[in-house]
Design a protein around this motif. Structure first.
Motif, PDB file in Angstrom:
ATOM      1  N   ILE A 146      -0.413  -0.700  -4.613  1.00 12.16           N
ATOM      2  CA  ILE A 146      -1.791  -0.193  -4.616  1.00 12.16           C
ATOM      3  C   ILE A 146      -1.784   1.205  -4.008  1.00 12.16           C
TER       4      ILE A 146
ATOM      5  N   GLU B  24       3.673   1.267   8.074  1.00 15.56           N
ATOM      6  CA  GLU B  24       3.372   1.716   9.434  1.00 15.56           C
ATOM      7  C   GLU B  24       4.511   1.446  10.419  1.00 15.56           C
TER       8      GLU B  24
ATOM      9  N   THR C 263       2.498  -2.594   4.549  1.00 15.94           N
ATOM     10  CA  THR C 263       2.303  -1.157   4.770  1.00 15.94           C
ATOM     11  C   THR C 263       3.578  -0.566   5.376  1.00 15.94           C
TER      12      THR C 263
ATOM     13  N   PHE D  37      -4.258   4.671  -3.196  1.00 14.21           N
ATOM     14  CA  PHE D  37      -5.602   5.246  -3.135  1.00 14.21           C
ATOM     15  C   PHE D  37      -5.523   6.740  -3.382  1.00 14.21           C
TER      16      PHE D  37
ATOM     17  N   GLN E 283       3.786   6.096  15.523  1.00 15.31           N
ATOM     18  CA  GLN E 283       4.190   7.268  14.751  1.00 15.31           C
ATOM     19  C   GLN E 283       3.075   8.301  14.649  1.00 15.31           C
TER      20      GLN E 283
ATOM     21  N   ASP F 297      -1.996  13.645   0.545  1.00 18.74           N
ATOM     22  CA  ASP F 297      -2.317  12.230   0.392  1.00 18.74           C
ATOM     23  C   ASP F 297      -3.744  12.052   0.881  1.00 18.74           C
ATOM     24  N   CYS F 298      -4.395  10.979   0.414  1.00 14.45           N
ATOM     25  CA  CYS F 298      -5.794  10.815   0.827  1.00 14.45           C
ATOM     26  C   CYS F 298      -5.919  10.609   2.336  1.00 14.45           C
TER      27      CYS F 298
ATOM     28  N   SER G 271       6.280   4.183   3.177  1.00 13.82           N
ATOM     29  CA  SER G 271       5.884   3.031   2.367  1.00 13.82           C
ATOM     30  C   SER G 271       6.902   2.651   1.273  1.00 13.82           C
TER      31      SER G 271
ATOM     32  N   LEU H  11       0.875  -1.162   0.000  1.00 13.40           N
ATOM     33  CA  LEU H  11       0.000   0.000   0.000  1.00 13.40           C
ATOM     34  C   LEU H  11       0.915   1.215   0.000  1.00 13.40           C
TER      35      LEU H  11
END
Ligand code: ATP
Ligand code: MG
Length: 392
Positions: A209, A290, A288, A211, A294, A345-346, A192, A185
């Motif tokens: 991927i 992550e 991811t 978004f 954070q 970013d979304c 990422s 992602l």
């Protein structure tokens, strides 16, 4: 003989027993693919070393070296001069090929490895002979077997003898494509791309991927993701990027769900969408960027709420990494400069003022019922764009 080669040392690949051959085939394929646009090279493997030789004058060995430095499965690499397998020729080649290095050093030693056991001189004899010759040719040099400035390495192999100095560290890891396929992602952030690189390093082929929520997120944000993936692809090989339109879903969450849970709800939908796409693409896991603690959505409790929707393993290679460590890697793979470009970013649009840092699963599940998630997800999954990304 004026030949020069790049010797690539295979790492862990050598430990893979019966699979070794299969690993090596993938490694050779990956190297050949990265050298395609550089020129014509012969790439072959023998005894856990890969030989890269230019087939003609046009093939650029410097650029080939740069490319090979980023191929996973190579622990170290060295440019080497090739000599005929005769002691005097080996001595001359060492003096001529390593001239600049030796002139700049005060101390040296010679180490020989003889994998061609038919060669009539044993390794210590070759080392002594080459050492003596170099002392004559470069009278300023002294031998220091413990802490030499330069180690002259001689490898007597089937076809030739090679002379070189210490190999430089390679990218390490195992060849991409030997570890299955997973979906990263990817956002335009720092984390990422680094997470993607880390999984590719362990042999995983990547599908990406992303978004997007236009018009809240811009075309430039998407283009930034493409440039980041192109950097990653210098290591990871070809990456398919699938971009999903999340605008409607995000608007629905913003308008109807409990505000302080919006981020975790959005992340749950991201994971659901990603998992469906990953299955269709033959991926066995999600990845991811992550890192624990954070941001609000990356506490243990928030991650647990997000993970609850995924049946596939979700890998978070940066979970225990500090920002400074991630930044260091981002510099190393040259994504840092792109990642810090400021595009929305979304995940950063419509963020709640006070996101809940310890969401409780059943409250999140209840809050989610305010929208027709299934229909919105189905619709989002019909609005995808696909492109192939490959470094030159
Ligand atoms: P990054 O630096 O990767 O953006 P971040 O620290 O900014 O991470 P978040 O924005 O909370 O953290 O995102 C966490 C993870 O969720 C990201 O590392 C990435 O894997 C995924 N992610 C975030 N935004 C998107 C997006 N627009 N498309 C796909 N995945 C995303
Ligand atoms: Mg982000």
């Amino acid at each position: 003989m004026e030949k020069e080669v790049i010797l690539l040392k295979q790492g862990e690949i050598a430990l893979k027993g019966l699979n070794r051959r299969a690993f090596e085939d993938v490694l050779l394929k990956n190297i050949r693919r990265r050298l395609k646009s550089v020129g014509e090279f012969s790439v072959s493997a023998l005894q856990s070393t890969v030989y890269v030789e230019a087939k003609n004058e046009e093939a650029d060995l410097d650029l080939a070296e740069e490319r090979c430095a980023k191929v996973f499965g190579v622990v170290g690499y060295a440019r080497a001069g090739a000599a005929e397998k005769e002691l005097s020729k080996i001595c001359e080649k060492a003096a001529e090929y390593l001239k600049d290095t030796l002139e700049g050093a005060s101390t040296f030693k010679v180490e020989c490895k003889r994998s061609d056991k038919k060669f009539p001189h044993k390794s210590p004899e070759v080392s002594a002979e080459v050492g003596g010759y170099l002392l004559e040719r470069f009278p300023h040099l002294r031998v220091d077997v413990h802490h030499p400035d330069v180690t002259v390495r001689v490898e007597v192999r089937e076809a030739c003898a090679y002379v070189h100095t210490d190999p430089k560290p390679g990218a390490g890891g195992i060849p991409v494509g030997t570890g299955g396929k997973a979906a990263i992602l990817i956002s335009g952030g720092l984390d990422s791309p680094v997470a993607a690189w880390q999984m590719a390093k362990r042999g995983v082929e990547l599908t990406a991927i992303h978004f997007a929520s236009p018009p809240y997120t811009s075309e430039l944000a998407h283009e930034k993701v493409v440039r980041l993936l192109r950097k990653v692809s210098e290591y990871a090989g070809r990456i398919k990027l699938i971009t999903v339109n999340f605008t409607k879903l995000q608007e629905a969450i913003r308008d109807h769900c409990q505000e302080d849970l919006n981020t975790v709800i959005l992340r749950r939908f991201m994971l659901r969408a990603a998992e469906q796409i990953a299955r269709e693409e033959g991926c066995a896991a999600l990845i991811t960027g992550e890192s624990l603690g954070q941001v609000a959505s990356q506490t243990l409790q928030a991650i647990a709420c997000t993970d609850a929707v995924a049946a596939m393993p979700v890998f978070r290679p940066l979970i225990g990494a500090d920002k400074t460590e991630i930044v260091k890697l981002a510099y190393q793979i040259d994504t840092y400069g792109i990642s810090i470009e400021p595009y929305e970013d979304c995940c950063t649009i419509f963020t709640p003022k006070h996101p809940r840092t310890r969401p409780i699963l059943h409250f999140v599940e209840d809050a989610e019922k305010a929208i027709d998630g299934e229909a919105l997800l189905r619709e989002a999954l019909t609005q995808v764009e696909t492109m192939e990304i490959q470094a030159e």
